[in-house]
Design a protein around this motif. Structure first.
Motif, PDB file in Angstrom:
ATOM      1  N   ASP A  48      -1.028   8.706   4.217  1.00  0.00           N
ATOM      2  CA  ASP A  48      -0.161   7.920   5.091  1.00  0.00           C
ATOM      3  C   ASP A  48      -0.212   6.464   4.667  1.00  0.00           C
ATOM      4  N   SER A  49       0.914   5.767   4.813  1.00  0.00           N
ATOM      5  CA  SER A  49       0.969   4.375   4.403  1.00  0.00           C
ATOM      6  C   SER A  49       2.046   3.625   5.185  1.00  0.00           C
ATOM      7  N   ASP A  50       1.602   2.637   5.973  1.00  0.00           N
ATOM      8  CA  ASP A  50       2.578   1.768   6.632  1.00  0.00           C
ATOM      9  C   ASP A  50       3.353   0.968   5.591  1.00  0.00           C
ATOM     10  N   ALA A  51       2.683   0.547   4.533  1.00  0.00           N
ATOM     11  CA  ALA A  51       3.333  -0.252   3.491  1.00  0.00           C
ATOM     12  C   ALA A  51       4.448   0.535   2.805  1.00  0.00           C
ATOM     13  N   ASN A  52       4.256   1.843   2.640  1.00  0.00           N
ATOM     14  CA  ASN A  52       5.275   2.669   1.986  1.00  0.00           C
ATOM     15  C   ASN A  52       6.128   3.437   2.988  1.00  0.00           C
ATOM     16  N   ASN A  53       5.969   3.129   4.268  1.00  0.00           N
ATOM     17  CA  ASN A  53       6.773   3.745   5.335  1.00  0.00           C
ATOM     18  C   ASN A  53       6.717   5.264   5.295  1.00  0.00           C
ATOM     19  N   VAL A  54       5.521   5.842   5.169  1.00  0.00           N
ATOM     20  CA  VAL A  54       5.409   7.292   5.089  1.00  0.00           C
ATOM     21  C   VAL A  54       4.200   7.807   5.872  1.00  0.00           C
TER      22      VAL A  54
END
Length: 166
Positions: free
Chosen positions: A111-117
């Motif tokens: 999961d990654s907020d930076a990669n919106n996923v």
């Protein structure tokens, strides 16, 4: 009283001229959530293969967007479901700034907020190719948004993607 008179007058003018008033979309009146289902890639490109290693479930995704102009929303506690009861709960903090979005992907990943996923960490497909209904619930259990689609009626270009909101 005055507003009823104005509405009646406008309705009468439209009716006599053969025009009709444009109504707001029913979906907009149904829910007042900042978060909405933007669209769904219900049919992952290629031959469906739900193997955790080498499969294509990560290419099936749901996009959730924050349509607020001012409010940041934390997805923790939001629930996504389909018509048959498959569900995913956002258990971690994922904040969406106004206008931001996140893709909820199948398969395994980081999961990654930076990669919106966010990954469901489940290699089974959730969205049915012939058609399905997608539900988004607030942490309180109240409905945030929902949409149904069919492959034949909602996807005219047959690319496996249906857009719900602009």
């Amino acid at each position: 009283m005055r507003s009823r008179t104005v509405i009646a007058a406008v309705t009468a003018v439209l009716a006599t001229s053969g025009l009709t008033a444009l109504a707001a979309p029913a979906q907009a009146a149904e829910y007042s959530s900042a978060l909405k289902l933007y669209g769904v890639q219900y049919d992952a490109p290629g031959r469906d293969d739900n193997r955790c290693s080498g499969g294509n479930t990560k290419n099936e995704y749901l996009t959730v967007k924050n349509y607020s102009r001012t409010t940041t929303v934390n997805l923790k506690g939001y629930v996504v479901k389909d018509a048959t009861g498959n569900r995913f709960v956002f258990t971690n903090n994922h904040t969406l700034q106004p206008g931001d979005y996140i893709k909820l992907r199948g398969g395994n990943g980081t999961d990654s907020d930076a990669n919106n996923v966010v990954y469901r960490n489940n290699c089974n497909f959730i969205w049915n190719n012939p058609g399905d209904t997608v539900y988004l619930y607030k942490p309180s259990g109240a409905g945030a948004d929902s949409h149904s689609y069919t492959k034949t009626g909602s996807d005219p270009d047959n690319n496996g993607y249906v857009k719900f909101h602009g």
